[in-house]
Design an enzyme around this catalytic site. Structure first.
Site, PDB file in Angstrom:
ATOM      1  N   THR A 159      19.673 -24.905  -6.649  1.00  0.00           N
ATOM      2  CA  THR A 159      20.439 -23.981  -5.909  1.00  0.00           C
ATOM      3  C   THR A 159      21.178 -24.603  -4.767  1.00  0.00           C
ATOM      4  O   THR A 159      22.339 -24.337  -4.164  1.00  0.00           O
ATOM      5  CB  THR A 159      19.133 -23.012  -5.080  1.00  0.00           C
ATOM      6  OG1 THR A 159      18.466 -22.497  -6.141  1.00  0.00           O
ATOM      7  CG2 THR A 159      20.061 -21.822  -4.355  1.00  0.00           C
ATOM      8  N   LYS A 204      13.449 -20.774  -1.149  1.00  0.00           N
ATOM      9  CA  LYS A 204      14.492 -21.825  -1.350  1.00  0.00           C
ATOM     10  C   LYS A 204      16.079 -21.197  -1.104  1.00  0.00           C
ATOM     11  O   LYS A 204      16.780 -22.139  -0.879  1.00  0.00           O
ATOM     12  CB  LYS A 204      14.571 -22.328  -2.728  1.00  0.00           C
ATOM     13  CG  LYS A 204      14.503 -21.046  -4.090  1.00  0.00           C
ATOM     14  CD  LYS A 204      15.849 -21.099  -4.793  1.00  0.00           C
ATOM     15  CE  LYS A 204      15.815 -19.758  -5.422  1.00  0.00           C
ATOM     16  NZ  LYS A 204      17.234 -19.775  -6.122  1.00  0.00           N
TER      17      LYS A 204
END
Lengths: 340, 340
Positions: free
Chosen positions: B246, B189
């Site tokens: 994120t 990610k």
């Protein structure tokens, strides 16, 4: 020669889509107001709903529904869900045989809890139908920011016809055959966006919001799969994509309602200050009802519905969500349905 | 009496997790620095890495690995991926038989491209292992903001043991048996977060970012499934949840690197201004390599890897991504793998 396209609805999204289609195919935009239609035709700009964006010279504009859809092979319905049925009834007499009717609306019909493509199927059983959905803020797409969308139709050839008139360098259109999943995702994400806004309004951080988005996605997926959609749709642009955009956007009306509720403003005051009702408010109760009908629990949507009907507060709703028993992340049957 | 917990690593996340565990079980926190360990023990606060958070009186702190893990049933490894193997070698002689070793790190080992649980399996083949991952910013979790996480272990009982010492009202812990999926998601990610930041830095809007997150999720899912993970994991907290947090967080180092690259700052200048290297920079090339090994294309990660090695620019990378051919949203095999 590509087939003719009619875009029904002269709001910001209809105008944006019409501008994209006009680069590829003969395109007519229908606006309800004759005055607005004339102004767009004259200025090549929709000064009311998309000011500052120059529209292609080739785009025709009319307020006559017969003129708009009369020669069309593709009819793209860019009207809100509450006006969808009425406009469809008006245009039905002019619709050519074989023309496909694609919904660009995100919502379910009040009273009947019907999806837009179900309304098309009911009123025009012979017309191929489908839905275009995804994380698409009109002003960004019209401004040429890279964006992506999904068009779903039972008949993939219909989806490809829409793709062929809209897909371009900055606006990428993917095809799907999951109409139900795409429509449920588009309608239901607004409810989760209210919850995400509420968390922000209560002063919580990015983890809390991410957890709500994720658990919200899980409950959208559960209800979508139970209603006949495919789980993967919810992992794509119509699901995750639109959910993330709506839950994190400063421009989302649904998120904004949640923020104000989280900050302690009473619902009636929030609504009083808005020009348009946020769809999540109208969708929460029907969604919980649809889910209950197929035996699916929607903890987040249930709390939002309770806030909307005044039986709980944002603080109490969040406390309820956090006090649910510990379990497996997918310990609710969806794994079996998807992976069996 | 719950089993004893050792948390190995006195950074912000290790300290946070130790504070949570200490409410439920006898817990020892290991910090490498004797000085820091003494200071935490004396002040009940980690002034270096988690200032302002009062730690439970019952939490013991030591810089002696033998003392930390000697009586432990659960060892939670809160050290970064590049130091993981070395610390594991040091603690191995003290580890009780039957103790489980759970990774809290998000990354793959440089040079070997190994996941953390693979390193545990290699060095301590008899120890049950697993991973705790999700959208968890230490300062938010420590501050009591509602958050959620996933603990995955091949043996679900091991996952439940971790859940039982960490799960609480504000920190919800879900169990999973998909160790591979959780570890791949946690590492990969960061690469997508760089791309999302790049889009923001180039001045694009929320739709563009949402599309990148969604298509990024699709490529993480493809590679995760090909490596042996389960698609649903990528739709959960370890996947969507952590990815969204994120990609949208102002506090994400990886996103921040992307923003600066998008604004036109050369990579060396970006790195020169950082105290810690963003993991996405180190993960991009290994990830593309792992994916290629299992025949999976990762368009976004490939562009990030090319930017990191200097062979392309952010503008050119985005143009390449937008010019890929039109197709079905999942027209790349994952549907068959998941739904077959």
């Amino acid at each position: 020669m590509p087939e003719q396209v009619a875009v029904v609805g002269g709001g910001s999204w209809g105008t944006t889509i019409a501008a994209l289609a006009a680069r590829r195919a003969p395109t007519v935009l229908w606006a309800r107001s004759a005055e607005l239609a004339a102004s767009i035709a004259r200025r090549h700009e929709n000064a009311d709903y998309l000011p500052g964006v120059r529209l292609p010279d080739s785009l025709r504009v009319t307020s006559d529904l017969g003129e708009a859809v009369g020669g069309a092979g593709l009819v793209l319905m860019a009207v809100p869900s509450h006006g969808f049925r009425a406009v469809l009834i008006q245009l039905a007499p002019y619709l050519p045989v074989g023309a496909a009717v694609i919904s660009l609306a995100k919502g379910v019909e009040e009273g009947t809890d019907r999806r837009m493509s179900e309304i098309v199927g009911q009123l025009l059983p012979a017309a191929p139908t489908g839905v275009l959905t995804g994380p698409n803020l009109a002003v960004e797409v019209a401004g040429g920011h890279p964006a992506a969308s999904v068009v779903a139709a039972d008949d993939e050839d219909v989806a490809r016809r829409v793709q062929s008139v809209l897909h371009g360098v900055t606006f990428r259109v993917y095809t799907s055959t999951d109409v139900i999943g795409c429509e449920v995702a588009g309608a239901a994400k607004n409810v989760i966006a209210m919850a995400a806004g509420m968390s922000d309004g209560l002063g919580f951080g990015e983890n809390t919001r991410a957890a709500l988005i994720t658990r919200g996605l899980a409950e959208l997926t559960r209800v979508g799969v139970a209603l006949g959609g495919r789980a993967l749709t919810f992992g794509g642009l119509a699901g995750v994509g639109d959910l993330v955009a709506t839950c994190t956007s400063q421009r989302s009306r649904n998120r904004a309602v949640g923020v104000q509720l989280g900050e302690g403003k009473p619902l009636e005051d929030v609504l009083g200050g808005m020009r348009m009702v946020a769809e999540g408010i109208r969708t929460a109760a029907p969604l919980v009802r649809l889910a209950a009908g197929v035996g699916v629990e929607m903890p987040i949507a249930e709390q939002i519905a309770s806030i909307v009907d005044g039986t709980t507060s944002p603080e109490a709703a969040l406390a309820t969500l956090m006090n649910r028993p510990a379990r497996g992340e997918w310990g609710d049957g969806v794994v079996d349905e998807v992976l069996a």
